[in-house]
Write an enzyme that holds these catalytic residues in place. Structure first.
Site, PDB file in Angstrom:
ATOM      1  N   CYS A 142      56.221 -10.960  23.807  1.00  8.02           N
ATOM      2  CA  CYS A 142      55.990 -10.167  25.019  1.00  8.02           C
ATOM      3  C   CYS A 142      54.635 -10.467  25.661  1.00  8.02           C
ATOM      4  O   CYS A 142      54.323  -9.944  26.725  1.00  8.02           O
ATOM      5  CB  CYS A 142      56.110  -8.680  24.710  1.00  8.02           C
ATOM      6  N   CYS A 143      53.815 -11.297  25.002  1.00 10.38           N
ATOM      7  CA  CYS A 143      52.491 -11.672  25.501  1.00 10.38           C
ATOM      8  C   CYS A 143      51.512 -10.498  25.534  1.00 10.38           C
ATOM      9  O   CYS A 143      50.469 -10.565  26.206  1.00 10.38           O
ATOM     10  CB  CYS A 143      52.562 -12.325  26.886  1.00 10.38           C
ATOM     11  N   CYS A 265      97.185 -14.866   9.048  1.00 13.11           N
ATOM     12  CA  CYS A 265      96.581 -15.132  10.348  1.00 13.11           C
ATOM     13  C   CYS A 265      96.138 -13.869  11.075  1.00 13.11           C
ATOM     14  O   CYS A 265      95.498 -13.975  12.124  1.00 13.11           O
ATOM     15  CB  CYS A 265      97.544 -15.927  11.224  1.00 13.11           C
ATOM     16  N   CYS A 315     119.332  -1.942  23.917  1.00 13.17           N
ATOM     17  CA  CYS A 315     120.618  -2.557  23.586  1.00 13.17           C
ATOM     18  C   CYS A 315     120.979  -3.657  24.577  1.00 13.17           C
ATOM     19  O   CYS A 315     120.704  -3.560  25.763  1.00 13.17           O
ATOM     20  CB  CYS A 315     121.697  -1.497  23.591  1.00 13.17           C
TER      21      CYS A 315
HETATM   22 ZN   LIG Z   1     100.581 -15.382  10.015  1.00  8.96          ZN
HETATM   23 ZN   LIG Z   2      55.631  -8.306  21.423  1.00  9.26          ZN
END
Ligand SMILES: [Zn+2]
Ligand SMILES: [Zn+2]
Ligand SMILES: [Zn+2]
Ligand SMILES: [Zn+2]
Lengths: 513, 153
Positions: A142-143, A265, A315
């Site tokens: 942050c300087c 998976c 259906c």
């Molecule tokens: Zn799978």
């Molecule tokens: Zn700092």
């Protein structure tokens, strides 16, 4: 109530985890009594309370967040007693080694100093970390160079102001979800920020999240564990199936939250189709989505009077409201033909060779072939969604049925079960079409296609029963319960055959599995 | 938060202005310190030689805890720059998991210029361009030069 009904009810009642049963994991306990006179073959498979594990079932166990934590603790304590180090240090070591306990112990025995150093546990680890004020300090982030600034550095001596260090850590933890492998904020420094440092610097909610994430990395690092992918679900599932076995088995597991998914998976249950084919199929559907969109349009025209018909139940037996023509939604053929030859639209009859000779026709034939399977895949997918809507209407139906027929709540549970079985079977049917698309046709595939046809037919019949108005529902209770049991058994037969085939490598596919 | 970001950005701007990088021009910032306009000169002995490429550097509000966003405003034939109207780049320290708050804009600009000299086909956004670069360098160079001539004036 008939004695058969009583049987069914008591079975259902004794099985207080109804949901588990409907998930097919504990075996068909509830409805066999209905079915046993009719189908001995089925009985063979399912008659016992604790049936043998079927070929399509795998061992698994759901773990709560607490279970995960205590499993970790157990391993940490074990390593702690072997290495003679504190459990806190062993936790860091184990995480560094991605929980490969044996490997850690082996390498540690060879040279503890190096392992400790690499894991961020160098010599003076025991000194508690603390903030310091350093004269003439300027923060590289942050300087800020105000005198009296609190600063911090780990052993690597990369010193920043405490507020920047904190912000860095909190953004890693809260925004990027990192925990076990957060590095020093200095570019090029790979030192892992240890938990003592984190505890010293971050707010209590970030610390809580950090601990939670550490728990998660445990599951991520262990091959035998996978988080339940259901949103908000905090369970993990333990299953011994490894990635290199996935061409031989489709490991469907059921979480305690009742979500059914593939341990291989993480997708929704896709039995009987192996993970690699699922991946290829989904990719193909995505690539061909324009044609697919066209085909999966939810409205069709009545093949007789050409008025538009929208599908509103699961259906496939359609009746045109206008001309009363009855037809099959899948093949658009008249339904009465299905009545005698039953369900004949599950199989794609390969076009004869003459057409395939020229290239254009070939690609058209391959598109047609794909669309054939896609159409049926998408249809079951769509029907399953409609069935799900019906599911929510089921309760309403049940309440209605209770008031009109005088049946008790328990007596109308068969509707609930029919609905659950329907959805489960649609899911299976859907994936049989992806499976079939990649299947090389030979003598083995006829059994598969017959099984598919039988299941499909049974599902459509049950689906049709299910859509009856409530006053007729009460009369068809026995029929529906029988049908539910039958459908379920057909599903078991299909899955068993495909699973055994996968295990024995009986199937040949047109692509690599 | 953005107060501390501003201090840091101002400091970095002053540093770069005092020690300009070769082949990199930073345009004066008008109002918004979080948006920088940059021009890269195509390095010698690269197919981009002679081209002048305009880039936009956007600094997030949480800078330097999050990396800057760098994009090409000038169309360029390059495996690491998306071939669309965004011209975006996402590799190395521009990725938030690789970025460290001690990294500086200078390093980002050096990386961008380095990529003109030597593309990184293993980490490509444009796979077909990366393939061309790896398997048919002559053709890659030809197209990159053509694009440089037509767009990077
Ligand atoms: Zn799978
Ligand atoms: Zn700092
Ligand atoms: Zn460091
Ligand atoms: Zn779950």
């Amino acid at each position: 109530m008939s004695s058969d009904d009583e049987d069914f009810m008591s079975d259902t009642l004794s099985d207080d985890e109804y949901d588990n049963d409907s998930m097919g994991m504990l075996g068909e306990t509830a409805d066999e009594s209905e079915y046993e006179e009719e189908n001995d073959q089925f009985l063979e498979d399912t008659k016992f309370d604790k049936p043998q594990k079927k070929a399509y079932e795998v061992d698994f166990r759901a773990l709560s967040a607490n279970d995960v934590k205590s499993e970790q603790d157990k391993q940490i304590n074990e390593v702690s007693s072997i290495l003679g180090r504190s459990s806190e240090q062993c936790a860091i070591l184990l995480r560094h080694f991605k929980w490969q306990k044996e490997r850690l112990i082996e390498i540690y025995m060879d040279g503890p100093e190096q392992v400790l150093e690499e894991s961020g546990l160098g010599q003076d680890y025991n000194i508690s970390p603390r903030l310091e004020k350093v004269a003439g300090f300027e923060c590289g982030i942050c300087c800020d160079d105000e005198p009296g600034l609190d600063t911090y550095s780990m052993k690597c001596d990369h010193r920043y102001c405490a507020s920047c260090y904190r912000q860095y850590l909190e953004s890693k933890i809260k925004e990027e979800g990192e925990a076990a492998r957060i590095q020093c904020p200095s570019e090029g420094c790979a030192r892992i920020v240890d938990s003592k440092t984190i505890k010293l610097l971050v707010s209590s909610d970030a610390w809580y999240r950090y601990e939670e994430l550490l728990n998660r990395t445990y599951v991520d690092d262990k091959q035998n564990l996978r988080w339940c992918p259901a949103p908000e679900c905090e369970y993990a599932v333990d299953c011994p199936i490894r990635q290199n076995e996935l061409h031989k088995v489709v490991p469907t597991v059921v979480c305690n939250c009742s979500h059914r998914f593939c341990f291989g998976c993480g997708l929704h249950d896709h039995q009987p189709c192996p993970c690699s084919l699922v991946k290829k199929w989904l990719k193909k559907c995505e690539d061909d989505s324009e044609t697919a969109n066209w085909i999966s349009a939810h409205t069709k025209e009545c093949p007789k009077c050409v008025s538009t018909i929208e599908k509103n139940g699961g259906c496939n037996h359609m009746t045109c409201r206008k001309c009363k023509h009855e037809f099959c939604w899948v093949c658009m053929g008249p339904w009465n033909e299905h009545g005698t030859s039953w369900y004949n639209c599950n199989r794609y009859e390969e076009k004869s060779g003459s057409e395939a000779r020229d290239n254009q026709a070939k690609s058209r034939a391959s598109l047609e072939r794909y669309l054939h399977y896609y159409n049926r895949y998408a249809n079951h997918d769509h029907s399953a969604k409609l069935d799900k809507d019906l599911y929510s209407k089921t309760e309403k139906k049940m309440t209605m049925l209770q008031s009109t027929s005088g049946m008790s709540w328990i007596e109308v549970q068969y509707l609930n079960q029919a609905s659950a079985v329907l959805q489960e079977c649609r899911q299976t049917l859907k994936w049989t079409y992806a499976f079939a698309f990649y299947l090389e046709r030979n003598n083995n595939t006829y059994i598969f296609e017959d099984n598919q046809k039988d299941l499909e037919m049974a599902v459509e019949q049950l689906s049709e029963l299910f859509e009856k108005p409530p006053d007729q529902l009460a009369q068809s209770k026995k029929e529906m319960m029988d049908k539910t049991a039958y459908v379920k058994s057909r599903r078991g037969i299909l899955l068993e055959d495909t699973a055994v085939g996968l295990k024995n490598e009986r199937w040949s596919f047109t692509v690599d599995v | 938060m953005s107060g501390s970001a501003l201090k840091r950005i101002t400091r970095e701007f002053a540093e770069i202005s005092a020690n300009p990088l070769e082949g990199v021009v930073i345009f004066p910032i008008d109002a918004d310190m979080f948006k920088w306009n940059i021009e890269l000169t195509g390095p010698k002995d690269s197919p981009y030689e002679g081209g002048r490429f305009r880039l936009n550097l956007t600094l997030p509000e949480t800078y330097p805890f999050k990396p800057p966003v760098l994009s090409f405003a000038t169309k360029i034939y390059h495996p690491n720059v998306s071939n669309d109207d965004k011209g975006s780049m996402c590799l190395g320290i521009l990725r938030s998991d690789a970025w460290k708050p001690s990294c500086k804009i200078v390093a980002v600009l050096e990386m961008a210029r380095g990529l003109l000299l030597e593309p990184n086909p293993e980490d490509a956004v444009e796979n077909s361009i990366a393939m061309e670069y790896k398997n048919n360098r002559a053709n890659f160079d030809r197209i990159a030069r053509e694009w440089t001539r037509s767009y990077a004036k």
